[in-house]
Scaffold this active site. Structure first.
Site, mmCIF file in Angstrom:
data_model
loop_
_atom_site.group_PDB
_atom_site.id
_atom_site.type_symbol
_atom_site.label_atom_id
_atom_site.label_comp_id
_atom_site.label_asym_id
_atom_site.label_seq_id
_atom_site.Cartn_x
_atom_site.Cartn_y
_atom_site.Cartn_z
ATOM 1 N N ASP A 271 0.865 -1.172 0.000
ATOM 2 C CA ASP A 271 0.000 0.000 0.000
ATOM 3 C C ASP A 271 0.913 1.237 0.000
ATOM 4 O OD1 ASP A 271 -3.204 0.528 1.642
ATOM 5 O OD2 ASP A 271 -2.100 1.803 0.261
ATOM 6 N N GLU A 489 -10.668 6.826 4.495
ATOM 7 C CA GLU A 489 -9.639 6.192 5.309
ATOM 8 C C GLU A 489 -9.678 6.682 6.759
ATOM 9 O OE1 GLU A 489 -6.678 6.076 1.437
ATOM 10 O OE2 GLU A 489 -5.883 5.488 3.361
HETATM 11 C C1 GLC Z 1 -4.384 4.292 0.119
HETATM 12 C C2 GLC Z 1 -5.282 3.114 0.413
HETATM 13 C C3 GLC Z 1 -5.364 2.114 -0.704
HETATM 14 C C4 GLC Z 1 -5.176 2.788 -2.049
HETATM 15 C C5 GLC Z 1 -3.778 3.372 -2.087
HETATM 16 C C6 GLC Z 1 -3.509 4.136 -3.397
HETATM 17 O O1 GLC Z 1 -3.631 4.622 1.261
HETATM 18 O O2 GLC Z 1 -5.020 2.402 1.618
HETATM 19 O O3 GLC Z 1 -6.645 1.457 -0.610
HETATM 20 O O4 GLC Z 1 -5.342 1.847 -3.090
HETATM 21 O O5 GLC Z 1 -3.503 4.236 -0.992
HETATM 22 O O6 GLC Z 1 -4.286 5.314 -3.431
#
Ligand code: GLC
Length: 629
Positions: A271, A489
């Protein structure tokens, strides 16, 4: 095309490429970085495997043509590099191609879970794939397979359900809709977040999931099985920890379980800077993440340092060359299987700049999903369905705001407001979304607010966001659209107190990224007191109120429920708000059934299957017109 290739032929092609790669070219393939941190020349010079858009990171005027131009430049640079391996571009298209102006925005997963309709899920994924392809993008970080178990989690709305079997019933269909046959209509899927993201204690985003391995497998791993069988090509590691150990450094979960036991042939991507939290020293985290089994690294800015450190780790023996080769073979397997080597440059592909982007046909699919996702919780004296000739007052802060009805991960990472007051001029040069060029109002181009959808079928409807107009008109009923405003988030977390963060931090080996929470309570009237006020401005005039709740989770609604004559959970319905009017005025019946238990008190957290299960509304609850009971 790659779909004609057998597995054996794919691996033969992978080996043929591998034998010509040097260490720098292999390490370059293991890097994904953000579009704002790299230009096409650097992609070429460093053999970069992938570039992404973080939430809301958009090129030019954020139209499909701007995206195609950007991707064309990156792709061309990659194929001109010495290794000649085409780059793949990744985005969070999690409820439609939600970054892009004019895209069809579908309901977030929590609403889709209430449809109980796997076939419509596959259709939604297929439409989304074509809108992704219209922008020259090949890869989406979807579907989210989280099984959310605590509504204090800011990402509850990205989860289809608290119930693993319901999530599993969608998982393979979503992958099939996206990846199809790896031909021209296909994009690469990414299952996320591996694993246990929805099970953290107190619902803290990126917190600690403290459960047994039996529970982890039964609840959080189970939905991945059909998706892996459906051939998902990528999996994203999760920020959360499992019993104190971070998933990004967890060799047992990443390598032993996912790659070996479950025979996953694709690649694992980290991530966003996910490995950085494994240790205070960045150089150390690079070796920890690679050795744990992560294959491609989403490095938002420090990609040069990453390459430098990984090269040192290999040359100094802290990372085996065999681990590098495993990672690069997996990345090449995905690229060969997807057929990227045979595809033309983005600007010349079948769906690039296609007029179907944001088309009425695509929006009708989203509208159907809105209708099927609505859950009727109360219908006192059968006040619903309303007559189209009725004199209706529409109120509530979310009544005329397409941004609020879309929620987070829409145009911007944290979502947008797109109300009449907020509406700014957005210059649409080619006018895809609404088929007209010129200046468009607002940020959710081509969308319809819930108010506008009501006004289209009910000419006598008036709008009064705080409900104050109720005192000067003899209305038959009020429709009050209330609830949450957009978040994403950790910024959507509900945190009762910050002791939980201190406790969590002490349990986790490594570092934690903690964002300011959305609120301190799940009680709607404490989060948004303006909502009950708007309802009462109507009911105090003797006018019955039909409440429509926009939220990313079940909230504690005792007061608002008591004040209403009817109550509808609309979740985060997306751009096609007219789907709400379709059902409120009886053109369609309610179909939605709760995919999450609705708690009565915020200290309770019942789940389907628990003993002494005493919620306000149980999993599977939903009224309709045909069964008057
Ligand atoms: C974010 C998320 C993830 C996402 C990634 C790219 O922090 O946790 O779900 O795909 O970054 O944006």
């Amino acid at each position: 095309m790659s779909q004609a290739l057998s597995e054996q032929e794919i691996y033969q092609r992978v080996e043929a490429i591998m034998q010509n790669l040097n260490l720098d070219q292999k390490i370059g393939q293991m890097v994904q970085t953000e579009r704002m941190a790299i230009n096409p020349q650097e992609v070429k010079d460093y053999h970069i495997g992938s570039v992404l858009s973080g939430g809301g990171s958009v090129p030019g005027t954020n139209l499909p043509s701007d995206w195609v131009s950007m991707n064309d430049a990156y792709w061309q640079a990659s194929v001109e590099s010495q290794s000649g391996i085409p780059l793949i571009y990744g985005v969070d298209a999690i409820h439609g191609h939600n970054n892009v102006l004019g895209a069809t925005i579908f309901p977030h997963n929590i609403g889709l879970g209430c449809m109980r309709n796997p076939n419509l899920i596959k259709q939604i994924a297929a439409v989304t794939a074509k809108e992704i392809l219209a922008t020259g993008v090949e890869w989406t970080f979807a579907p989210t397979l989280a099984v959310a178990r605590n509504y204090q989690w800011g990402r509850t709305y990205e989860s289809f359900s608290e119930e693993p079997a319901l999530v599993a019933s969608y998982a393979d269909k979503f992958v099939e809709g996206l990846q199809h046959d790896f031909g021209d209509d296909s994009v690469i899927a990414c299952l996320k977040h591996w694993v246990g993201d929805g099970g953290t204690t107190y619902g803290i985003d990126q917190g600690d999931t403290r459960i047994s391995e039996e529970e982890l497998r039964r609840i959080h791993i189970a939905p991945y099985l059909p998706a892996l069988r459906a051939g998902a090509l990528t999996v994203m590691a999760s920020f959360n920890s499992w019993n104190g150990d971070k998933c990004h450094g967890h060799r047992y979960l990443l390598n032993d379980v996912l790659k070996e036991e479950l025979n996953f042939k694709g690649f694992i991507i980290s991530d966003w800077d996910g490995c950085d939290y494994l240790d205070a020293d960045f150089r150390t985290t690079v070796a920890l993440g690679v050795n744990a089994g992560i294959d491609m690294f989403m490095v938002s800015e420090k990609w040069r340092e990453f390459i430098h450190h990984l090269r040192d780790h290999v040359n100094e023996g802290r990372v085996e060359m065999s681990r590098i080769d495993d990672a690069v073979r997996r990345i090449l397997y995905v690229k060969v299987k997807y057929g990227i080597f045979e595809k033309p440059r983005p600007a010349e592909r079948k769906w690039s700049n296609n007029k179907s982007f944001g088309s009425k046909e695509n929006r009708e699919v989203a509208r159907e999903a809105v209708r099927q996702s609505l859950v009727l919780l109360k219908n006192h004296d059968g006040i619903l369905p309303l007559k189209k000739s009725a004199k209706i007052l529409v109120a509530g802060k979310n009544a005329d705001d397409c941004g609020h009805q879309c929620g987070g991960f829409t145009v911007a990472w944290q979502g947008v407001s797109d109300s009449a007051e907020e509406r700014t001029n957005v210059h649409i040069l080619d006018g895809y979304a609404s088929g007209q060029a010129g200046v468009q109002k607002g940020k959710i181009i081509g969308g319809t607010s819930i108010w506008k959808g009501i006004k289209q079928v009910c000419p006598e409807a008036d709008l009064s966001l705080d409900g104050s107009k109720a005192s000067n008109g003899n209305y038959d009923a009020g429709i009050v659209v209330i609830g949450e405003t957009p978040y994403a988030e950790g910024m959507g977390d509900i945190r009762r107190d910050d002791n939980t963060i201190v406790e969590m931090g002490s349990m986790i080996k490594g570092l934690m990224k903690v964002l300011a929470p959305y609120g301190r309570s799940l009680v709607l009237n404490e989060l948004h007191p303006e909502d009950l006020m708007a309802i009462k401005n109507i009911t105090d005039q003797g006018i019955p109120a039909i409440v429509v709740l926009l939220s990313g989770r079940p909230l504690i609604i005792q007061k608002e429920l008591e004040a209403s004559s009817a109550f509808v959970a609309a979740w985060l319905p997306g751009s096609e708000g007219q789907g709400v009017a379709d059902v409120l005025f009886g053109d369609y019946d309610f179909e939605g059934k709760l995919s999450f238990t609705w708690q009565k008190h915020q200290d309770e957290n019942f789940h389907i299957g628990d003993e002494h299960y005493k919620p306000l509304f149980p999993f599977g609850f939903g009224l309709n017109y045909r069964n008057k009971a």
